[in-house]
Design a protein around this motif. Structure first.
Motif, short mmCIF file in Angstrom:
data_model
loop_
_atom_site.label_atom_id
_atom_site.label_comp_id
_atom_site.label_asym_id
_atom_site.label_seq_id
_atom_site.Cartn_x
_atom_site.Cartn_y
_atom_site.Cartn_z
N GLN A 1 0.82 -1.20 0.00
CA GLN A 1 0.00 0.00 0.00
C GLN A 1 0.86 1.26 0.00
N ARG B 1 -2.61 5.78 -0.27
CA ARG B 1 -3.99 5.40 0.09
C ARG B 1 -4.57 4.27 -0.75
N GLU B 2 -3.78 3.57 -1.52
CA GLU B 2 -4.28 2.48 -2.35
C GLU B 2 -3.48 1.20 -2.07
N TRP B 3 -4.17 0.06 -2.27
CA TRP B 3 -3.52 -1.24 -2.18
C TRP B 3 -3.25 -1.75 -3.59
N PHE B 4 -2.10 -2.42 -3.75
CA PHE B 4 -1.71 -2.92 -5.05
C PHE B 4 -1.21 -4.36 -4.94
N VAL C 1 -4.79 -2.76 -8.97
CA VAL C 1 -5.31 -1.98 -7.84
C VAL C 1 -6.30 -2.85 -7.09
N ALA D 1 -9.07 -3.88 -4.10
CA ALA D 1 -10.15 -3.39 -3.24
C ALA D 1 -10.18 -4.24 -1.97
N SER E 1 -11.57 -5.77 -7.59
CA SER E 1 -10.17 -5.43 -7.91
C SER E 1 -9.95 -5.55 -9.41
N ASN F 1 -8.41 15.98 -7.34
CA ASN F 1 -9.13 14.85 -7.92
C ASN F 1 -9.88 15.33 -9.16
#
Length: 305
Positions: free
Chosen positions: A99, A102-105, A119, A121, A132, A213
Motif C-alpha cells: 500500500q 492510500r491504495e492497495w496494489f 489496484v 479493493a 479489484s 481529484n
C-alpha cells in the motif's frame, strides 16, 4: 461410531487444508523493488479488467503517474500541482500486496522495462477480488525513449476500443436522456446577458495526496449562477440534463423537498430554466472523445430582485 470416524476424518482434512492455505499465504513473496531502485517510470495505460479505460457512467481511468522507487519501503510520485516528487511510505501485507498513496496494489510484473500493477479493493483488510478490476501499466522512461520510440502522450491516448465504446454510449444517451453519462469535457456555460453571472465550482486540492481529484470536475460538474433583476429573490439547487443540442432538462433537486411542495417547486425550477437560463446562457453540450452527448450537471441558481 462410523459417523464419528467420518467426522474426525473431515475435521483432520479441513485442518490440514486450512493450515496449507495459511502457509501458502505466508509463503507468498513480499514484493521487492531493489532491482529497479532509482529507475523512473511513466504510466502509459490504466484500464479495467475488460481492457477499456471508460465505464458506463463515463468515468475515465487516466494514466497519470510518474514514479520511481527509492527503497523497498518508499516510492516517489510526481505531483503536477506542486511540480515535484512527493515521498510515500510503502506498507506490505500478505499475498504480495502493498500500500501507498492510500491504495492497495498487487504486483503482477516488475522489471527494469515495465511494471504492471493491479489496484486492489479491500474491505476490513479482506481482499475483494470482484472489485479489484483496475490495472496500471508503466514503462521506464529509457524503454519508451530507446525501444518504443514514441511520445509518452501517444501511448497514453485512449484506444480504438475506447472510442467505439464511447460512440455506442453517446448513441444511447442521445436517444434516451435517462442514459446520460458524465462528459469527459463537461458542459460549458457562458453568460450572454448582463444580468447573469456563471461560475464553475472547482474541486479543491487534496492536502495528503498533493493533487486535485480531476474526476470530480467532470463526473459531478457544478455551477453557481447569479441572476440580477429577477422577479423575486430565490435560491434553488437542482440538477439538469444537458442534451447533445445544448438544451437543459430539469432532473431533480439536490436538497430534500417536502412532498407537499415538490410539484410547486418543480414548476418554479422549470420556469427558471425556461425564462432565465435558456435565454441568458450560451450552452455548449458536454462531449467525450469529441462526441457530444447528454450529460448531467448540478446548478446552484441565486436570483435577486
Amino acid at each position: 461410531m462410523k459417523s464419528l470416524s467420518l467426522l474426525l476424518l473431515f475435521f483432520a482434512v479441513s485442518l490440514f487444508s486450512s493450515c496449507y492455505y495459511l502457509t501458502t499465504i505466508n509463503e507468498d513473496p513480499v514484493p521487492t523493488f531493489t532491482a529497479i531502485k532509482g529507475i523512473k517510470y511513466t504510466e502509459v495505460r490504466r484500464s479495467f479488467q475488460n481492457g477499456l479505460s471508460f465505464n458506463e457512467q463515463g468515468f475515465q481511468l487516466e494514466p497519470e503517474w510518474n514514479i520511481y522507487f527509492n527503497a523497498d519501503d518508499s516510492v516517489k510520485i510526481f505531483s503536477p500541482e506542486k511540480k515535484q516528487y512527493m515521498t510515500y511510505r510503502i506498507f506490505h501485507s500478505h499475498k504480495a500486496l502493498f500500500q501507498f498513496a492510500r491504495e492497495w496494489f498487487r504486483v503482477k510484473h516488475v522489471s527494469k522495462d515495465s511494471i504492471l500493477l493491479q489496484v486492489m479493493a479491500l474491505e476490513s483488510r479482506v481482499v475483494n477480488e470482484d472489485q479489484s478490476t483496475i490495472y496500471m501499466k508503466l514503462y521506464s522512461d529509457e524503454y519508451i525513449k530507446n525501444v518504443i520510440k514514441k511520445d509518452a502522450a501517444k501511448l497514453k491516448a485512449p484506444s480504438s476500443e475506447d472510442s467505439l465504446f464511447i460512440k455506442y454510449r453517446a448513441i444511447q444517451a442521445n436517444s434516451n436522456l435517462d442514459s446520460a453519462f458524465a462528459a469527459r469535457n463537461p458542459v460549458v456555460l457562458n453568460s450572454k446577458s448582463r444580468i447573469t453571472r456563471v461560475e464553475k465550482i472547482k474541486p479543491t486540492l487534496d492536502p495528503y495526496l498533493g493533487h486535485v481529484n480531476r474526476s470530480e470536475e467532470y463526473l459531478y460538474p457544478e455551477y453557481r449562477i447569479n441572476i440580477e433583476k429577477a422577479y423575486q429573490n430565490f435560491q434553488y439547487s437542482f440538477s439538469v440534463v444537458v442534451d447533445h443540442n445544448g438544451k437543459m432538462h430539469f432532473k431533480n433537486f439536490l436538497v430534500a423537498v417536502e412532498p407537499e411542495f415538490l410539484e410547486t417547486k418543480t414548476k418554479v425550477a422549470k420556469g427558471i430554466i425556461d425564462i432565465y437560463l435558456r435565454n441568458t446562457l450560451a450552452i455548449q453540450p458536454g462531449n467525450t472523445l469529441g462526441l457530444p452527448h447528454s450529460s448531467l450537471i448540478n446548478l446552484h441558481v441565486i436570483g435577486k430582485k
